[in-house]
Design a protein around this motif. Structure first.
Motif, short mmCIF file in Angstrom:
data_model
loop_
_atom_site.label_atom_id
_atom_site.label_comp_id
_atom_site.label_asym_id
_atom_site.label_seq_id
_atom_site.Cartn_x
_atom_site.Cartn_y
_atom_site.Cartn_z
N ARG A 134 0.45 -1.02 0.24
CA ARG A 134 0.26 0.34 -0.25
C ARG A 134 0.50 1.02 0.25
O ARG A 134 2.29 1.24 0.22
CB ARG A 134 -0.94 -0.18 1.72
CG ARG A 134 -0.69 0.37 2.36
CD ARG A 134 -1.22 -0.10 3.65
NE ARG A 134 -2.24 -1.68 3.62
CZ ARG A 134 -3.04 -1.82 4.14
NH1 ARG A 134 -3.97 -1.36 3.92
NH2 ARG A 134 -3.22 -3.79 3.89
N ALA A 135 -0.18 2.13 -0.52
CA ALA A 135 1.02 3.72 -0.25
C ALA A 135 -0.11 4.59 0.55
O ALA A 135 -1.39 4.62 0.61
CB ALA A 135 1.00 4.47 -1.73
N TRP A 136 0.77 5.38 1.31
CA TRP A 136 0.03 6.24 2.38
C TRP A 136 0.31 8.64 1.08
O TRP A 136 1.56 8.33 1.10
CB TRP A 136 1.18 6.88 3.50
CG TRP A 136 0.08 5.51 4.05
CD1 TRP A 136 -1.02 5.30 4.78
CD2 TRP A 136 0.54 4.65 4.57
NE1 TRP A 136 -1.19 3.89 5.39
CE2 TRP A 136 -0.30 3.90 5.19
CE3 TRP A 136 2.03 3.47 4.05
CZ2 TRP A 136 0.76 1.96 5.31
CZ3 TRP A 136 2.39 2.37 4.10
CH2 TRP A 136 1.34 1.31 4.93
N ILE A 137 -0.33 9.00 1.02
CA ILE A 137 -0.44 10.08 0.04
C ILE A 137 -0.58 10.34 0.78
O ILE A 137 -1.91 11.40 1.50
CB ILE A 137 -0.74 9.73 -1.68
CG1 ILE A 137 -0.78 8.97 -2.17
CG2 ILE A 137 -0.62 11.40 -1.80
CD1 ILE A 137 -1.37 8.33 -3.47
N GLY A 138 -0.02 11.83 1.57
CA GLY A 138 -0.82 12.91 2.67
C GLY A 138 -0.71 14.39 1.47
O GLY A 138 0.48 14.77 0.91
N LEU A 139 -1.94 14.93 1.99
CA LEU A 139 -1.37 16.29 1.08
C LEU A 139 -1.84 17.57 1.66
O LEU A 139 -2.27 18.65 1.40
CB LEU A 139 -2.94 16.32 -0.28
CG LEU A 139 -2.67 15.37 -1.40
CD1 LEU A 139 -4.25 15.25 -1.52
CD2 LEU A 139 -1.43 15.42 -2.01
N SER A 140 -1.60 17.85 2.85
CA SER A 140 -1.77 18.57 4.02
C SER A 140 -1.08 20.05 3.45
O SER A 140 -2.14 21.15 4.31
CB SER A 140 -0.50 18.13 5.29
OG SER A 140 1.08 18.31 5.06
N GLY A 141 -0.30 20.31 3.14
CA GLY A 141 0.40 21.64 2.72
C GLY A 141 -0.22 22.19 1.58
O GLY A 141 -0.07 23.18 0.66
N ILE A 142 -1.38 21.54 0.82
CA ILE A 142 -2.35 21.98 -0.42
C ILE A 142 -3.83 21.96 -0.26
O ILE A 142 -4.53 21.10 -0.06
CB ILE A 142 -2.08 20.54 -1.87
CG1 ILE A 142 -0.62 19.91 -2.01
CG2 ILE A 142 -2.60 21.12 -3.21
CD1 ILE A 142 -0.53 18.78 -3.08
N SER A 143 -3.70 23.75 0.05
CA SER A 143 -5.67 24.03 -0.85
C SER A 143 -6.13 23.66 -1.85
O SER A 143 -7.49 24.00 -1.51
CB SER A 143 -5.30 25.01 -0.24
OG SER A 143 -4.44 26.05 -0.75
N ALA A 144 -5.47 23.17 -2.81
CA ALA A 144 -6.38 23.29 -4.21
C ALA A 144 -5.69 22.99 -4.87
O ALA A 144 -4.19 22.77 -4.72
CB ALA A 144 -7.00 24.82 -4.47
N ILE A 145 -5.73 21.80 -5.44
CA ILE A 145 -5.34 21.55 -7.20
C ILE A 145 -6.22 21.62 -8.29
O ILE A 145 -7.37 21.48 -8.32
CB ILE A 145 -5.16 20.02 -6.70
CG1 ILE A 145 -3.86 19.31 -6.22
CG2 ILE A 145 -4.60 19.50 -8.12
CD1 ILE A 145 -4.16 18.05 -5.37
N GLU A 146 -5.44 22.65 -9.21
CA GLU A 146 -6.47 22.45 -10.95
C GLU A 146 -5.82 21.87 -11.84
O GLU A 146 -4.55 21.22 -11.82
CB GLU A 146 -6.77 23.40 -11.12
CG GLU A 146 -6.42 24.61 -12.46
CD GLU A 146 -6.57 25.67 -12.75
OE1 GLU A 146 -5.83 26.99 -11.88
OE2 GLU A 146 -5.55 26.16 -14.23
N VAL A 147 -6.79 20.97 -11.51
CA VAL A 147 -6.00 20.00 -13.07
C VAL A 147 -6.44 20.19 -14.68
O VAL A 147 -7.94 20.33 -14.56
CB VAL A 147 -7.14 18.07 -13.04
CG1 VAL A 147 -6.34 17.30 -14.19
CG2 VAL A 147 -6.28 18.04 -11.30
N PRO A 148 -5.62 20.35 -15.93
CA PRO A 148 -6.18 20.71 -17.37
C PRO A 148 -7.38 19.25 -17.23
O PRO A 148 -6.72 18.30 -16.93
CB PRO A 148 -4.94 20.75 -17.57
CG PRO A 148 -3.26 20.02 -17.38
CD PRO A 148 -4.32 20.10 -15.21
N ARG A 149 -7.71 19.99 -17.92
CA ARG A 149 -8.68 18.61 -18.86
C ARG A 149 -8.49 19.00 -20.59
O ARG A 149 -8.53 19.65 -21.06
CB ARG A 149 -10.52 18.91 -19.02
CG ARG A 149 -10.74 18.96 -16.95
CD ARG A 149 -11.69 19.74 -16.81
NE ARG A 149 -12.97 18.02 -17.19
CZ ARG A 149 -14.19 18.32 -16.56
NH1 ARG A 149 -14.57 19.36 -15.68
NH2 ARG A 149 -14.84 16.85 -16.49
N GLY A 150 -8.95 17.67 -21.05
CA GLY A 150 -8.27 17.62 -22.45
C GLY A 150 -8.98 18.10 -23.08
O GLY A 150 -10.33 17.91 -22.72
#
Ligand code: FAD
Ligand code: ZN
Lengths: 271, 85
Positions: B69-85
């Motif tokens: 398994r993997a643990w992904i922590g995102l504690s310091g990110i308030s938002a992510i903008e993902v480009p859509r094709g």
């Protein structure tokens, strides 16, 4: 991610040049097709990668080595080649006390198998899709800046630029220890000779060729200022090499007026 | 510790996300800086991977992996903008 999952979730190819469509990544078994000395301290390794979907210029791959006891080591390597096809070239510099690079440089032989994950990264890439913009006089010039093995992805960009007969103005500033340490020396010379749109500038840090106008020295801010496309021409800049090299160069570029947003970096690690 | 660019996250993240997350734009919850994940600073060690803001050095994300398994922590990110094709 499993291969089964990739077929159904793949996003549609991005239509705009900004959203570069890059092939989907995955794990592949690569067979070493050939190896050769690139410099006294580095090897060029040509891989035949089963199922490789092609790659854009500037992308990298991850190599995973597994020891008999199951211990694994994974390292990233830039891809010197681009385009369709299953042949992929990397070039590896040997760090004397390194875990992976001495093996890749000295031990790997044609016929050996490696696990590779790629193609990876859609940020540090250049594609000749701006050819129309270049023809219309709208394309921004491209400045490439390499230290040592950091030339690998930038060579891929210069090669793709040449192969596409792209009109975008390209300049490559390449810092190396000595004339023997130039990666892709013949290829770069030929590319620069073949295209008026590519200018090659070499900086020697330890030993210059006979008759070279300047004594060997590390790149300074002044050398950088003299050899890169001026900030006023708003070049897109790609910088690659050891972390220390990249950070010195990127800081100077900003001091020289380049927009930080126009500078893309690939730190290899080290100091 | 030596660090590399967020570009190097492309491989590890491709194990969990179906698109190249390094061109997604993240906002640092510490200083508000926005930029592609590829522009962050990545520190790797045997224990895992730490992603820091290139402006203020705050920890944005962590990645710890084991065989199953993997643990992904995102504690310091308030938002992510993902480009859509
Ligand atoms: C995106 C990306 C692309 C890369 N592409 C290339 C490439 O095309 N060609 C290439 O040769 N390398 C490339 N590298 C570096 C490569 O991934 C490895 O870090 C390098 O081969 C050293 O691995 P190693 O196992 O031999 O050394 P390690 O066992 O990891 O380290 C040995 C010692 O060397 C130091 N060290 C680690 N990396 C460097 C470095 N780059 N320079 C100086 N000292 C270092 C370590 O701190 C340690 O003291 C790339 C790195 C990244 C992140
Ligand atoms: Zn921040």
């Amino acid at each position: 991610m499993s291969d089964a999952a990739t077929g159904t979730t793949a996003p549609a190819p991005a239509p705009s040049a900004a959203l570069l469509a890059v092939p989907r990544s995955g794990w592949h078994v690569a067979t070493v097709a050939s190896t050769r000395r690139e410099t006294p301290n580095a090897s060029r390794i040509e891989l035949e990668v089963d199922g490789w979907p092609g790659n854009a210029a500037g992308q990298h791959l991850d190599v995973r080595l597994t020891a008999p006891d199951g211990y694994t080591a994974t390292r990233s390597y830039s891809i010197a080649s681009s385009g369709a096809g299953t042949r992929v070239t990397i070039a590896v510099d040997k760090l004397p006390d390194g875990e992976v690079s001495p093996y890749l440089v000295d031990e790997v032989r044609a016929g050996d198998m490696l696990e590779v994950h790629g193609p990876l990264g859609a940020f540090f890439v250049w594609a000749p899709d701006a050819a129309d913009a270049a023809a219309a006089g709208e394309a921004r010039p491209v400045q490439l800046i390499a230290g040592g093995s950091g030339v690998v992805p930038l060579y891929a960009m210069a090669e793709a630029h040449g192969a596409a007969h792209d009109l975008t103005s390209f300049r490559l500033l390449y810092s190396v220890r000595s004339p023997d340490d130039v990666y892709f020396a013949d290829e770069l010379r030929r590319l620069a000779e073949a295209s008026a749109a590519l200018q090659l500038d070499l900086v020697y840090t330890r030993r210059s060729p006979a008759g070279w106008p300047t004594p060997p020295a590390r790149i300074t801010r002044e050398v950088l200022e003299a050899a890169v496309i001026p900030a006023a021409e708003r070049p897109r800049v790609f910088v690659c090499g050891s972390t220390g090299f990249v950070e010195r160069v990127a800081d100077w570029l900003v001091e020289l007026g380049h927009d930080a947003r126009s500078i893309r970096t690939e730190r290899y690690g080290g100091t | 510790m030596q660090h590399v660019d967020g570009n190097a996250l492309a491989g590890p993240l491709a194990e969990f996300f179906s698109f190249d997350l390094t061109t997604a734009i993240a906002r640092c919850s510490g200083c508000g800086a926005v930029g592609e994940l590829a522009r962050t600073m990545v520190y790797r060690s045997g224990a895992g991977t730490v992603v820091r803001c290139s402006e203020c050095d705050q920890v944005l994300a962590t990645l710890v992996e084991t065989a199953d398994r993997a643990w992904i922590g995102l504690s310091g990110i308030s938002a992510i903008e993902v480009p859509r094709g």
